[in-house]
Enzyme design. Structure first.
Site, PDB file in Angstrom:
ATOM      1  N   GLY A  46       0.763  -1.245   0.000  1.00  0.00           N
ATOM      2  CA  GLY A  46       0.000   0.000   0.000  1.00  0.00           C
ATOM      3  C   GLY A  46       0.788   1.286   0.000  1.00  0.00           C
ATOM      4  O   GLY A  46       0.228   2.366  -0.236  1.00  0.00           O
ATOM      5  N   GLU A  56       3.926  -6.861   1.780  1.00  0.00           N
ATOM      6  CA  GLU A  56       3.500  -7.169   0.404  1.00  0.00           C
ATOM      7  C   GLU A  56       3.518  -5.917  -0.472  1.00  0.00           C
ATOM      8  O   GLU A  56       2.490  -5.523  -1.017  1.00  0.00           O
ATOM      9  CB  GLU A  56       2.071  -7.734   0.413  1.00  0.00           C
ATOM     10  CG  GLU A  56       1.878  -8.987   1.223  1.00  0.00           C
ATOM     11  CD  GLU A  56       0.397  -9.367   1.384  1.00  0.00           C
ATOM     12  OE1 GLU A  56      -0.489  -8.608   0.924  1.00  0.00           O
ATOM     13  OE2 GLU A  56       0.138 -10.408   1.970  1.00  0.00           O
ATOM     14  N   PRO A  57       4.659  -5.269  -0.626  1.00  0.00           N
ATOM     15  CA  PRO A  57       4.677  -4.073  -1.471  1.00  0.00           C
ATOM     16  C   PRO A  57       4.552  -4.447  -2.945  1.00  0.00           C
ATOM     17  O   PRO A  57       5.124  -5.443  -3.382  1.00  0.00           O
ATOM     18  CB  PRO A  57       6.067  -3.476  -1.191  1.00  0.00           C
ATOM     19  CG  PRO A  57       6.910  -4.656  -0.844  1.00  0.00           C
ATOM     20  CD  PRO A  57       6.003  -5.631  -0.128  1.00  0.00           C
ATOM     21  N   GLY A  58       3.809  -3.666  -3.677  1.00  0.00           N
ATOM     22  CA  GLY A  58       3.688  -3.878  -5.118  1.00  0.00           C
ATOM     23  C   GLY A  58       4.195  -2.644  -5.841  1.00  0.00           C
ATOM     24  O   GLY A  58       5.346  -2.563  -6.273  1.00  0.00           O
ATOM     25  N   ARG A  59       3.339  -1.636  -5.875  1.00  0.00           N
ATOM     26  CA  ARG A  59       3.629  -0.400  -6.612  1.00  0.00           C
ATOM     27  C   ARG A  59       4.963   0.218  -6.230  1.00  0.00           C
ATOM     28  O   ARG A  59       5.715   0.688  -7.068  1.00  0.00           O
ATOM     29  CB  ARG A  59       2.501   0.598  -6.291  1.00  0.00           C
ATOM     30  CG  ARG A  59       2.534   1.877  -7.081  1.00  0.00           C
ATOM     31  CD  ARG A  59       1.500   2.872  -6.539  1.00  0.00           C
ATOM     32  NE  ARG A  59       0.239   2.297  -6.197  1.00  0.00           N
ATOM     33  CZ  ARG A  59      -0.835   2.308  -6.981  1.00  0.00           C
ATOM     34  NH1 ARG A  59      -0.809   2.894  -8.140  1.00  0.00           N
ATOM     35  NH2 ARG A  59      -1.976   1.753  -6.569  1.00  0.00           N
ATOM     36  N   ARG A  97      -4.961   2.931 -16.282  1.00  0.00           N
ATOM     37  CA  ARG A  97      -5.000   3.687 -15.028  1.00  0.00           C
ATOM     38  C   ARG A  97      -5.577   5.098 -15.169  1.00  0.00           C
ATOM     39  O   ARG A  97      -6.361   5.518 -14.313  1.00  0.00           O
ATOM     40  CB  ARG A  97      -3.617   3.749 -14.361  1.00  0.00           C
ATOM     41  CG  ARG A  97      -3.017   2.372 -14.044  1.00  0.00           C
ATOM     42  CD  ARG A  97      -1.857   2.418 -13.061  1.00  0.00           C
ATOM     43  NE  ARG A  97      -2.323   2.787 -11.751  1.00  0.00           N
ATOM     44  CZ  ARG A  97      -2.240   3.980 -11.230  1.00  0.00           C
ATOM     45  NH1 ARG A  97      -1.648   4.959 -11.897  1.00  0.00           N
ATOM     46  NH2 ARG A  97      -2.734   4.239 -10.050  1.00  0.00           N
ATOM     47  N   TYR A 156      -8.777   5.167 -12.810  1.00  0.00           N
ATOM     48  CA  TYR A 156      -8.582   5.755 -11.464  1.00  0.00           C
ATOM     49  C   TYR A 156      -8.288   7.250 -11.537  1.00  0.00           C
ATOM     50  O   TYR A 156      -7.762   7.809 -10.565  1.00  0.00           O
ATOM     51  CB  TYR A 156      -7.391   5.106 -10.750  1.00  0.00           C
ATOM     52  CG  TYR A 156      -7.333   3.599 -10.808  1.00  0.00           C
ATOM     53  CD1 TYR A 156      -8.258   2.826 -10.120  1.00  0.00           C
ATOM     54  CD2 TYR A 156      -6.347   2.954 -11.541  1.00  0.00           C
ATOM     55  CE1 TYR A 156      -8.192   1.443 -10.174  1.00  0.00           C
ATOM     56  CE2 TYR A 156      -6.281   1.581 -11.603  1.00  0.00           C
ATOM     57  CZ  TYR A 156      -7.207   0.831 -10.917  1.00  0.00           C
ATOM     58  OH  TYR A 156      -7.141  -0.532 -10.969  1.00  0.00           O
ATOM     59  N   CYS A 176     -11.906   3.427 -29.657  1.00  0.00           N
ATOM     60  CA  CYS A 176     -13.142   4.181 -29.929  1.00  0.00           C
ATOM     61  C   CYS A 176     -13.967   4.409 -28.667  1.00  0.00           C
ATOM     62  O   CYS A 176     -15.056   3.849 -28.510  1.00  0.00           O
ATOM     63  CB  CYS A 176     -13.937   3.438 -30.979  1.00  0.00           C
ATOM     64  SG  CYS A 176     -12.974   3.277 -32.478  1.00  0.00           S
TER      65      CYS A 176
HETATM   66  N1  LLP Z   1      -1.495  -7.014  -0.861  1.00  0.00           N
HETATM   67  C1  LLP Z   1      -2.787  -7.135  -1.211  1.00  0.00           C
HETATM   68  C2  LLP Z   1      -3.602  -8.129  -0.531  1.00  0.00           C
HETATM   69  C3  LLP Z   1      -3.321  -6.309  -2.213  1.00  0.00           C
HETATM   70  O1  LLP Z   1      -4.600  -6.438  -2.560  1.00  0.00           O
HETATM   71  C4  LLP Z   1      -2.489  -5.369  -2.864  1.00  0.00           C
HETATM   72  C5  LLP Z   1      -3.000  -4.508  -3.937  1.00  0.00           C
HETATM   73  C6  LLP Z   1      -1.134  -5.296  -2.479  1.00  0.00           C
HETATM   74  C7  LLP Z   1      -0.669  -6.129  -1.459  1.00  0.00           C
HETATM   75  C8  LLP Z   1      -0.151  -4.351  -3.108  1.00  0.00           C
HETATM   76  O2  LLP Z   1      -0.493  -3.031  -2.919  1.00  0.00           O
HETATM   77  P1  LLP Z   1       0.510  -1.881  -3.392  1.00  0.00           P
HETATM   78  O3  LLP Z   1       1.746  -2.005  -2.541  1.00  0.00           O
HETATM   79  O4  LLP Z   1       0.788  -2.107  -4.823  1.00  0.00           O
HETATM   80  O5  LLP Z   1      -0.219  -0.630  -3.160  1.00  0.00           O
HETATM   81  N2  LLP Z   1      -4.725  -1.405  -9.972  1.00  0.00           N
HETATM   82  C9  LLP Z   1      -4.676  -0.367  -8.957  1.00  0.00           C
HETATM   83  C10 LLP Z   1      -4.098  -0.849  -7.655  1.00  0.00           C
HETATM   84  C11 LLP Z   1      -4.828  -2.057  -7.091  1.00  0.00           C
HETATM   85  C12 LLP Z   1      -4.203  -2.579  -5.826  1.00  0.00           C
HETATM   86  C13 LLP Z   1      -4.795  -3.898  -5.473  1.00  0.00           C
HETATM   87  N3  LLP Z   1      -4.226  -4.546  -4.339  1.00  0.00           N
HETATM   88  C14 LLP Z   1      -3.887   0.823  -9.511  1.00  0.00           C
HETATM   89  O6  LLP Z   1      -3.445   0.778 -10.652  1.00  0.00           O
HETATM   90  O7  LLP Z   1      -3.732   1.820  -8.816  1.00  0.00           O
END
Ligand code: LLP
Length: 423
Positions: A239, A276-279, A315, A319, A347
């Site tokens: 997050g 659990e970092p993603g972004r 995106r 969003y 389109c």
């Molecule tokens: N853990 C869980 C259980 C999650 O559902 C998510 C993201 C993460 C970790 C990773 O979160 P982050 O660190 O990336 O913020 N498609 C959207 C974002 C959707 C996020 C979904 N869950 C966007 O493009 O902004």
């Protein structure tokens, strides 16, 4: 910080000139930087030093196996949310013991596969899911390690579509009910309670919701322990937000600040901490390179029509996301900027990459870089308008490789089958 910089007026990805890369690969394409992926991972890891931490990259943000392998070499695990992600992670060589499984709708087949792969932990989101895991694990003569994802009803102060920790969201079990659910789980066969899980949302740049959520979590762990449960690990989710604009000061949400909040609230519980970092790891490690097809002067607006579209990067329209856009050939210091919409060929009026954006002059044939496209870019792409998925390229210093090629039209169209009555 990232490794997309101008050298002699031309944008480079690390040491790779993007003009010549675009000539070789063809536009549009995603381009990722190994040095940036590595740097972001190491910055996050360093912030957590002193903690017993396991970083499980949320691979939903970018599931390319080359990206997974880059992180795996640095010691990362992954958080998966589907059978497809689990299979990809295993194929990229990530051991089951470094895999967490999140998501509200795990099917029997997915649970079975995860048990076969001996994953580290299931993050369980409902009572029916607990029953399913218990039934399947017992049938397989296995014990599933589980955490329950608790929903703290905390507002993450982010876009409503990516906020997950409020009571109206579908995620987790309300923290007020979770204590009795743990009791229930402890009596089910085939389950071993090992932790507690929480994820409150994404692109969080005001860290106060983390404070609130982790404080509740720490109290909750103490309650669970007083009930006699063994809580070995806490999964704090992901997050943490990233800067999408240059004028946004990222200091206030630097991983060091995040880690300080973690340490303050849950650092002394004696638990292993899972993140659990993603972004945060991949977002600014990727750009989308596209080319201007036409410039169109409308009555009310000017449109820069490019060869990338909403099906490649959804995106902005989904969003209202802002992605910085810069020409690959650097604009001169005196160039006059003007307001334009950067749109794709799809389109729909929702097909835009930027609206009302001040850009230096651009012409037909120019190459543009759309920044911060490494997270939730390629993974959310589709083939709407029968457009092909675009390639992904990974750069490593002066080396580069296509890590997902552009498919052929034959492959796309060949997915259809004609039923006998139409032959
Ligand atoms: N853990 C869980 C259980 C999650 O559902 C998510 C993201 C993460 C970790 C990773 O979160 P982050 O660190 O990336 O913020 N498609 C959207 C974002 C959707 C996020 C979904 N869950 C966007 O493009 O902004």
């Amino acid at each position: 910080m990232h490794h997309f910089t101008y050298r002699n007026g031309r944008l480079h990805a690390e040491d790779v000139d993007l003009v010549s890369l675009a000539q070789k690969v063809g536009t549009p394409f995603y381009c990722y930087s190994t040095a940036t992926l590595t740097r972001h991972y190491q910055v996050f890891q360093k912030s957590l030093s002193g903690l017993d931490a396991m970083i499980c990259f949320a691979m939903k943000a970018n599931s390319n196996q080359a990206v997974l392998k880059t992180f795996a070499r640095l010691g990362a695990g992954v958080d998966v949310v589907s059978e497809g992600e689990l299979r990809r992670a295993r194929q990229a060589g990530i051991s089951g013991q470094k895999i967490t499984f999140s998501g509200v709708g795990k099917t029997d087949q997915e649970i079975r596969l995860a048990l076969e792969e001996n994953i580290f932990c299931f993050n369980v989101e409902s009572v029916p899911e607990l029953h399913a895991i218990s039934r399947i694990a017992t049938g397989m003569n296995k014990t599933a390690s589980i955490s329950i994802r608790v929903n703290p009803d905390v507002d993450a102060k982010t876009h409503h579509k990516i906020s997950t920790g409020k009571s109206e969201n579908k995620f987790g079990i309300p923290i007020s009910e979770a204590r009795s659910v743990y009791r229930e789980a402890s009596q089910m066969p085939g389950l071993a309670i090992s932790g507690v899980d929480m994820h409150i949302g994404s692109q969080i740049t005001d860290l106060s919701p983390f404070e609130d959520a982790f404080e509740l979590l720490a109290d909750f762990v103490k309650q669970l322990r007083s009930d006699g449960h063994h809580i070995d690990h806490l999964d704090l989710g992901g997050g943490l937000g990233i800067p999408y604009t240059d004028d946004h000061d990222p200091n206030s949400y630097h991983p060091d600040h995040y880690a300080a909040i973690v340490k303050k609230h849950v650092g002394s519980l004696g638990c292993k901490l899972v993140f659990e970092p993603g972004r945060m790891l991949v977002g600014n490690a990727g750009i989308l390179v596209c080319q201007v097809i036409y410039i169109k002067q409308g009555d009310a607006k000017s449109f820069v029509i490019v060869d990338a579209a909403m099906n490649d990067l959804v995106r902005p329209t989904l969003y209202d996301a802002y992605h910085e856009i810069r020409p690959i050939i650097e604009a001169g210091p005196d160039s006059q900027k003007s307001l334009v919409d950067v749109v794709g060929p799809v389109c729909e009026s929702g097909d835009f990459l930027a609206q009302g954006r001040l850009l230096p002059p651009v012409s037909q044939g120019d190459l543009l870089a759309i920044y911060s496209a490494g997270a939730y870019g390629a993974v959310q792409a589709g083939t709407y308008n029968s457009r092909l998925l675009i390639p992904e390229v990974l750069v490593h210093a002066s080396d580069w490789a296509i890590v997902r090629p552009r498919p052929s039209y034959e492959a796309l169209i060949g997915l259809d089958r004609i039923p006998v009555w139409l032959e």
